[in-house]
Write a protein that holds these residues in place. Structure first.
Motif, mmCIF file in Angstrom:
data_model
loop_
_atom_site.group_PDB
_atom_site.id
_atom_site.type_symbol
_atom_site.label_atom_id
_atom_site.label_comp_id
_atom_site.label_asym_id
_atom_site.label_seq_id
_atom_site.Cartn_x
_atom_site.Cartn_y
_atom_site.Cartn_z
ATOM 1 N N GLU B 19 41.243 2.144 -0.520
ATOM 2 C CA GLU B 19 41.721 2.955 -1.635
ATOM 3 C C GLU B 19 41.347 2.318 -2.972
ATOM 4 O OE1 GLU B 19 45.924 3.514 -1.142
ATOM 5 O OE2 GLU B 19 45.651 4.743 0.658
ATOM 6 N N ILE B 20 40.910 3.151 -3.906
ATOM 7 C CA ILE B 20 40.664 2.679 -5.270
ATOM 8 C C ILE B 20 41.714 3.314 -6.169
ATOM 9 C CG2 ILE B 20 39.040 2.510 -7.183
ATOM 10 C CD1 ILE B 20 36.767 2.872 -5.236
ATOM 11 N N ASP B 21 42.541 2.468 -6.766
ATOM 12 C CA ASP B 21 43.592 2.966 -7.636
ATOM 13 C C ASP B 21 43.573 2.191 -8.952
ATOM 14 O OD1 ASP B 21 44.839 0.495 -7.162
ATOM 15 O OD2 ASP B 21 46.065 1.304 -5.538
ATOM 16 N N ALA B 22 44.593 2.428 -9.775
ATOM 17 C CA ALA B 22 44.622 1.819 -11.107
ATOM 18 C C ALA B 22 44.765 0.304 -11.052
ATOM 19 C CB ALA B 22 45.770 2.423 -11.920
ATOM 20 N N VAL B 23 45.276 -0.214 -9.945
ATOM 21 C CA VAL B 23 45.471 -1.661 -9.840
ATOM 22 C C VAL B 23 44.154 -2.374 -9.558
ATOM 23 C CG1 VAL B 23 46.632 -3.490 -8.556
ATOM 24 C CG2 VAL B 23 47.870 -1.398 -9.114
ATOM 25 N N ASN B 24 43.341 -1.829 -8.668
ATOM 26 C CA ASN B 24 42.135 -2.570 -8.275
ATOM 27 C C ASN B 24 40.837 -2.061 -8.931
ATOM 28 O OD1 ASN B 24 41.376 -0.278 -6.776
ATOM 29 N ND2 ASN B 24 42.291 -1.057 -4.888
ATOM 30 N N ALA B 25 40.905 -0.945 -9.648
ATOM 31 C CA ALA B 25 39.672 -0.359 -10.202
ATOM 32 C C ALA B 25 38.970 -1.314 -11.181
ATOM 33 C CB ALA B 25 39.982 0.968 -10.890
ATOM 34 N N MET B 26 39.759 -2.012 -11.990
ATOM 35 C CA MET B 26 39.132 -2.890 -12.980
ATOM 36 C C MET B 26 38.428 -4.074 -12.315
ATOM 37 S SD MET B 26 42.009 -2.769 -15.984
ATOM 38 C CE MET B 26 41.203 -3.919 -17.060
ATOM 39 N N ARG B 48 34.323 5.037 4.560
ATOM 40 C CA ARG B 48 35.716 4.634 4.826
ATOM 41 C C ARG B 48 36.557 4.542 3.566
ATOM 42 N NH1 ARG B 48 34.543 -0.581 8.261
ATOM 43 N NH2 ARG B 48 36.804 -0.765 8.348
ATOM 44 N N LEU B 49 36.114 5.232 2.524
ATOM 45 C CA LEU B 49 36.951 5.322 1.322
ATOM 46 C C LEU B 49 37.903 6.507 1.497
ATOM 47 C CD1 LEU B 49 37.509 4.119 -1.509
ATOM 48 C CD2 LEU B 49 36.076 5.933 -2.432
ATOM 49 N N GLU B 50 39.198 6.225 1.476
ATOM 50 C CA GLU B 50 40.191 7.253 1.799
ATOM 51 C C GLU B 50 40.848 7.858 0.568
ATOM 52 O OE1 GLU B 50 42.837 4.959 4.145
ATOM 53 O OE2 GLU B 50 41.569 4.988 5.937
ATOM 54 N N TYR B 51 40.771 7.155 -0.549
ATOM 55 C CA TYR B 51 41.550 7.585 -1.720
ATOM 56 C C TYR B 51 40.891 7.056 -2.973
ATOM 57 C CZ TYR B 51 45.632 7.542 -4.936
ATOM 58 O OH TYR B 51 46.487 7.708 -5.998
ATOM 59 N N ILE B 52 40.834 7.905 -4.002
ATOM 60 C CA ILE B 52 40.340 7.452 -5.298
ATOM 61 C C ILE B 52 41.086 8.219 -6.388
ATOM 62 C CG2 ILE B 52 38.404 9.094 -5.314
ATOM 63 C CD1 ILE B 52 36.767 6.862 -6.752
ATOM 64 N N GLY B 71 17.638 2.862 -13.173
ATOM 65 C CA GLY B 71 17.070 3.310 -11.911
ATOM 66 C C GLY B 71 17.887 4.436 -11.331
ATOM 67 N N ASN B 72 18.358 4.255 -10.092
ATOM 68 C CA ASN B 72 19.098 5.322 -9.413
ATOM 69 C C ASN B 72 20.438 4.830 -8.882
ATOM 70 O OD1 ASN B 72 16.925 7.353 -9.482
ATOM 71 N ND2 ASN B 72 15.899 5.947 -8.068
ATOM 72 N N MET B 73 21.373 5.762 -8.843
ATOM 73 C CA MET B 73 22.641 5.507 -8.152
ATOM 74 C C MET B 73 22.915 6.694 -7.247
ATOM 75 S SD MET B 73 26.475 4.921 -9.716
ATOM 76 C CE MET B 73 27.617 6.194 -9.192
ATOM 77 N N THR B 74 23.229 6.404 -5.990
ATOM 78 C CA THR B 74 23.472 7.460 -5.008
ATOM 79 C C THR B 74 24.773 7.177 -4.278
ATOM 80 O OG1 THR B 74 21.070 7.582 -4.668
ATOM 81 C CG2 THR B 74 22.466 8.754 -3.088
ATOM 82 N N ILE B 75 25.526 8.238 -4.030
ATOM 83 C CA ILE B 75 26.761 8.128 -3.260
ATOM 84 C C ILE B 75 26.539 8.844 -1.931
ATOM 85 C CG2 ILE B 75 29.203 8.775 -3.165
ATOM 86 C CD1 ILE B 75 29.226 8.583 -6.230
ATOM 87 N N ILE B 76 26.851 8.152 -0.840
ATOM 88 C CA ILE B 76 26.613 8.741 0.484
ATOM 89 C C ILE B 76 27.888 8.729 1.322
ATOM 90 C CG2 ILE B 76 24.167 8.086 0.471
ATOM 91 C CD1 ILE B 76 24.866 5.794 2.402
ATOM 92 N N ASN B 77 27.922 9.601 2.316
ATOM 93 C CA ASN B 77 28.996 9.629 3.324
ATOM 94 C C ASN B 77 30.391 9.790 2.717
ATOM 95 O OD1 ASN B 77 27.009 9.185 5.288
ATOM 96 N ND2 ASN B 77 27.185 6.969 5.074
ATOM 97 N N VAL B 78 30.541 10.771 1.852
ATOM 98 C CA VAL B 78 31.830 10.976 1.187
ATOM 99 C C VAL B 78 32.796 11.716 2.124
ATOM 100 C CG1 VAL B 78 32.969 11.981 -0.820
ATOM 101 C CG2 VAL B 78 30.628 11.121 -1.014
ATOM 102 N N SER B 79 34.009 11.208 2.247
ATOM 103 C CA SER B 79 35.020 11.864 3.090
ATOM 104 C C SER B 79 35.488 13.163 2.427
ATOM 105 C CB SER B 79 36.223 10.937 3.290
ATOM 106 O OG SER B 79 36.900 10.770 2.062
ATOM 107 N N ASP B 80 36.129 14.019 3.213
ATOM 108 C CA ASP B 80 36.601 15.304 2.684
ATOM 109 C C ASP B 80 37.614 15.116 1.553
ATOM 110 O OD1 ASP B 80 35.002 16.637 4.443
ATOM 111 O OD2 ASP B 80 36.583 17.097 5.879
ATOM 112 N N ASP B 81 38.531 14.164 1.732
ATOM 113 C CA ASP B 81 39.563 13.946 0.705
ATOM 114 C C ASP B 81 38.950 13.528 -0.622
ATOM 115 O OD1 ASP B 81 41.592 14.628 2.387
ATOM 116 O OD2 ASP B 81 42.176 12.579 2.890
ATOM 117 N N VAL B 82 38.005 12.613 -0.567
ATOM 118 C CA VAL B 82 37.366 12.138 -1.799
ATOM 119 C C VAL B 82 36.489 13.240 -2.395
ATOM 120 C CG1 VAL B 82 35.738 10.454 -2.755
ATOM 121 C CG2 VAL B 82 37.492 9.708 -1.135
ATOM 122 N N MET B 83 35.821 13.992 -1.516
ATOM 123 C CA MET B 83 34.994 15.087 -2.026
ATOM 124 C C MET B 83 35.845 16.136 -2.736
ATOM 125 S SD MET B 83 31.935 16.099 -2.451
ATOM 126 C CE MET B 83 30.711 15.554 -1.261
#
Lengths: 146, 99
Positions: B19-26, B48-52, B71-83
């Motif tokens: 999970e990425i939240d306000a505590v660990n994002a920085m 395996r990212l469940e929450y953002i 250059g490039n940045m790509t995001i792959i394999n996004v879960s339904d919840d995050v999407m």
């Protein structure tokens, strides 16, 4: 009614999550909906931390109420209220995100409240007796599956 | 929150787990800013990212802006919840998400 009164600090977000998990465990809330509620609780708690108490420390008071169970009604309505005594801070006054803007001109301010407005079924704010009071409501279908 | 990385020259693959939240994002932002130096191809694997929350979205937006000039940045394999969050916030347009 369940409630938590806590020092409004970033680190105490984890305590807020524990409170929420404890409350939601009493209801048959789907995993997906629980995550959505958790997201909105984080956004509004952090609004207190970052907006209401920018210079002073203070408490955040979070109350969780439900309507519907007593009357045997479904779906259930969950009402979560956030109260603080910080400076007046109306999250609903923030402009909506410009969904047409591109990467370079996207304004990130107001992202949290935008998520809450889009996710919750009803939201409301008032400043009364020196308190910010933000209320959000979500209908919970007790028979929903993930 | 777990953060696993693999690097191959100018490519950096980061697996965000949990999970990425306000505590660990920085912390995540600080680590990324240190590690993308010299990187031209940044990939976030979100299997395996469940929450953002918005705090995490801010980090992704900043990294997307930074990588645009490098250059490039790509995001792959996004879960339904995050999407769901990407869709609600319009980030599906702003981020380079591989479906």
């Amino acid at each position: 009614m369940k409630e938590i009164i806590i020092d409004a600090t970033r680190d105490n977000l984890s305590e807020v999550f524990v409170f929420l998990q404890d409350v939601l465990s009493e209801y048959n809330v789907s995993r997906k909906l629980a995550r959505k509620i958790k997201l909105c609780v984080e956004e509004m708690y952090m609004n207190i931390v970052n907006c209401a108490y920018t210079s002073d420390r203070g408490k955040a008071h979070i109350l969780f109420n439900t309507l519907g169970v007593e009357n045997g009604e479904t779906p259930l309505r969950a009402i979560i209220t956030f109260v603080d005594t910080g400076v007046p801070c109306d999250p609903l006054s923030k402009a909506n995100l410009d969904m047409e803007s591109g990467l370079d001109d996207f304004q990130i301010g107001g992202l949290g409240i935008f998520i809450v407005k889009e996710t919750m079924d009803d939201v409301g704010y008032e400043y009364k007796d020196g308190q910010n009071i933000f209320r959000m409501e979500k209908i919970i279908d007790l028979y929903a599956k993930d | 929150m777990k953060y696993e990385k693999s690097s191959d020259g100018r490519s950096l693959n980061v697996k965000l787990i949990g999970e990425i939240d306000a505590v660990n994002a920085m912390d995540i932002e600080g680590r990324l800013l240190r590690e993308v130096d010299g990187v031209t191809d940044l990939v976030f694997d979100m299997t395996r990212l469940e929450y953002i929350s918005s705090a995490g979205l801010r980090v992704l937006l900043q990294m997307q802006k930074l990588m645009k000039s490098k250059g490039n940045m790509t995001i792959i394999n996004v879960s339904d919840d995050v999407m769901d969050i990407f869709r609600v916030t319009g980030f599906v347009r702003l981020l380079n998400i591989e479906k």
